[in-house]
Design a protein around this motif. Structure first.
Motif, mmCIF file in Angstrom:
data_model
loop_
_atom_site.group_PDB
_atom_site.id
_atom_site.type_symbol
_atom_site.label_atom_id
_atom_site.label_comp_id
_atom_site.label_asym_id
_atom_site.label_seq_id
_atom_site.Cartn_x
_atom_site.Cartn_y
_atom_site.Cartn_z
ATOM 1 N N HIS A 82 1.710 19.492 -19.563
ATOM 2 C CA HIS A 82 2.091 18.288 -18.809
ATOM 3 C C HIS A 82 0.881 17.743 -18.048
ATOM 4 N N LEU A 83 0.274 16.693 -18.608
ATOM 5 C CA LEU A 83 -0.874 16.051 -17.976
ATOM 6 C C LEU A 83 -0.563 14.644 -17.476
ATOM 7 N N ALA A 84 0.554 14.070 -17.917
ATOM 8 C CA ALA A 84 0.880 12.691 -17.543
ATOM 9 C C ALA A 84 1.073 12.575 -16.032
ATOM 10 N N ALA A 85 0.520 11.516 -15.456
ATOM 11 C CA ALA A 85 0.646 11.317 -14.008
ATOM 12 C C ALA A 85 0.171 9.920 -13.643
ATOM 13 N N ARG A 86 0.630 9.468 -12.511
ATOM 14 C CA ARG A 86 0.029 8.302 -11.859
ATOM 15 C C ARG A 86 -1.109 8.868 -11.035
ATOM 16 N N LEU B 132 8.416 22.337 -7.524
ATOM 17 C CA LEU B 132 9.462 22.169 -8.532
ATOM 18 C C LEU B 132 9.300 23.207 -9.639
ATOM 19 N N ALA B 133 8.075 23.376 -10.094
ATOM 20 C CA ALA B 133 7.803 24.321 -11.179
ATOM 21 C C ALA B 133 8.182 25.744 -10.766
ATOM 22 N N TYR B 134 7.862 26.110 -9.524
ATOM 23 C CA TYR B 134 8.225 27.454 -9.074
ATOM 24 C C TYR B 134 9.734 27.650 -9.081
ATOM 25 N N THR B 135 10.456 26.636 -8.649
ATOM 26 C CA THR B 135 11.917 26.736 -8.625
ATOM 27 C C THR B 135 12.471 26.980 -10.029
ATOM 28 N N ASP C 75 7.958 7.397 -21.868
ATOM 29 C CA ASP C 75 7.775 7.751 -20.459
ATOM 30 C C ASP C 75 8.398 9.115 -20.178
ATOM 31 N N ILE C 76 7.723 9.934 -19.390
ATOM 32 C CA ILE C 76 8.253 11.258 -19.051
ATOM 33 C C ILE C 76 9.526 11.171 -18.222
ATOM 34 N N ARG C 77 9.787 10.026 -17.608
ATOM 35 C CA ARG C 77 11.008 9.867 -16.822
ATOM 36 C C ARG C 77 12.231 9.625 -17.709
ATOM 37 N N ASP C 78 12.008 9.424 -18.994
ATOM 38 C CA ASP C 78 13.094 9.246 -19.964
ATOM 39 C C ASP C 78 13.500 10.628 -20.472
ATOM 40 N N GLN C 79 14.416 11.274 -19.741
ATOM 41 C CA GLN C 79 14.780 12.660 -20.053
ATOM 42 C C GLN C 79 15.383 12.794 -21.445
ATOM 43 N N ALA C 80 16.170 11.816 -21.874
ATOM 44 C CA ALA C 80 16.778 11.874 -23.205
ATOM 45 C C ALA C 80 15.705 11.869 -24.284
ATOM 46 N N ASN D 172 9.462 12.521 -9.805
ATOM 47 C CA ASN D 172 10.641 12.337 -10.654
ATOM 48 C C ASN D 172 10.325 12.577 -12.125
ATOM 49 N N GLY D 173 9.121 12.198 -12.544
ATOM 50 C CA GLY D 173 8.731 12.439 -13.933
ATOM 51 C C GLY D 173 8.638 13.921 -14.249
ATOM 52 N N THR D 174 8.072 14.701 -13.327
ATOM 53 C CA THR D 174 7.986 16.150 -13.534
ATOM 54 C C THR D 174 9.369 16.783 -13.526
ATOM 55 N N LEU D 175 10.234 16.323 -12.632
ATOM 56 C CA LEU D 175 11.606 16.835 -12.611
ATOM 57 C C LEU D 175 12.331 16.521 -13.922
ATOM 58 N N SER D 176 12.167 15.311 -14.422
ATOM 59 C CA SER D 176 12.787 14.925 -15.691
ATOM 60 C C SER D 176 12.312 15.822 -16.829
ATOM 61 N N LEU D 177 11.020 16.105 -16.839
ATOM 62 C CA LEU D 177 10.450 16.970 -17.877
ATOM 63 C C LEU D 177 11.019 18.386 -17.786
#
Length: 322
Positions: free
Chosen positions: A82-86, A162-165, A61-66, A105-110
């Motif tokens: 990054h294509l994964a999404a709900r 998020l990406a811009y930041t 899962d992309i939310r698993d940052q480790a 949250n998944g994109t932030l984790s990535l």
């Protein structure tokens, strides 16, 4: 180039993986095989290249940052796609919290995993849904995108911000690609073209929402994959880019095209318009042409014919294995 590709077993991800392998890249595919539709369809998507020596699949899962950090380090990845999404506007209306958790949250984790491992190249999937019911037609990347009509649209716009930041603070090179209704072989089963084709082949009524005048810009999968590849090769700075098809067609016109390709006339079950749906999507592709040389080549007529041929072949293949 070694690429971490999230959502690698999905519709777009599996086609992109095939192309990346064909041109010599190494692909580390990450997919959680969630239950939004039958996970076995995703296993079937990757069957042809699952044993390729330059492909490795990780179920996660992309939310698993480790996990993501470990993959980036262990495989010395230099680029992330990054294509994964709900996915899905209507699904997000019924399950908003799940949509936002995965997509935001998944994109932030990535992004955080990329930051801590010093991987600063990212191409990510956004959506034409961020434009909402824009009055500016065709949709341009510098149009306002601050009135999303669904949790899905909001989640994709949040991902862009998020990406811009991360570009601004940490110097990431990022391209956010606003996809316009991608279709073709392996399309998700709940999408209109897949669903209408199945219903027509089985001579079942087709359910249409609204009055049939809503219009979409449909993009054949080959054109979408070429847009992603060009974005990877031209990655520099921060870019929002439309990746769409040559033209927009109404729901009425779409059904007529599928009717001709299948060879059956549809019986229509008319239903009220759905919450979250936009009236029109129409892509201005001039910026994508200028920045990455993107120009779609597959017309909606040809694309529908290709899809229906594939669908019938896939149906016959599956029937022989029963």
């Amino acid at each position: 180039m070694t690429i971490l590709l999230t959502g690698a077993a999905g519709f777009i991800g599996s086609h992109l993986t095939e192309q990346l392998l064909a041109v010599g890249h190494q692909v580390i595919g990450l997919d959680n095989f969630d239950d939004q539709y039958d996970p076995y369809r995703k296993y079937d998507n990757i069957h042809a290249f699952a044993e390729h020596p330059r492909f490795e699949l990780i179920k996660g899962d992309i939310r698993d940052q480790a996990l993501v950090s470990d993959l980036l380090k262990r495989h010395a990845c230099d680029t992330v796609v990054h294509l994964a999404a709900r996915t899905g506007v209507r699904t997000s209306v019924t399950e908003p919290a799940r949509c936002l958790d995965v997509n935001v949250n998944g994109t932030l984790s990535l992004l955080e995993a990329m930051r801590v491992t010093n991987v600063g190249r990212l191409v990510m999937a956004s959506s034409s849904s961020v434009y909402g019911n824009s009055n500016n037609v065709p949709f341009r990347e510098d149009d306002s995108a601050n009135q999303p009509l669904s949790p899905y649209a909001m989640s994709k716009r949040s991902g862009e911000l998020l990406a811009y930041t991360y570009h601004h603070l940490y110097g990431f090179d990022i391209a956010c690609l606003r996809f316009f209704t991608v279709y073709g072989p392996r399309q998700r089963p709940e999408m209109a073209i897949s669903r209408f084709t199945e219903q027509l082949i089985n001579e079942q009524p087709i359910t249409l929402f609204g009055d049939g005048t809503t219009a979409r810009n449909y993009t054949y999968i080959h054109d979408t994959v070429m847009g992603i590849l060009r974005a990877i090769y031209c990655l520099s700075g921060y870019n929002l880019l439309n990746v769409g098809g040559p033209t927009s067609v109404t729901l009425h016109e779409l059904v007529q095209l599928i009717e001709r390709a299948v060879g059956h006339k549809a019986t229509i079950d008319w239903q009220p318009a759905q919450p979250g749906d936009v009236v029109l999507t129409c892509a201005d592709l001039s910026l994508a042409a200028e920045r990455i040389g993107y120009r779609p080549t597959v017309s909606i007529d040809e694309g529908i014919n290709r899809f229906v041929r594939w669908y019938k072949q896939d149906l016959a293949k599956n029937e022989t294995h029963i």
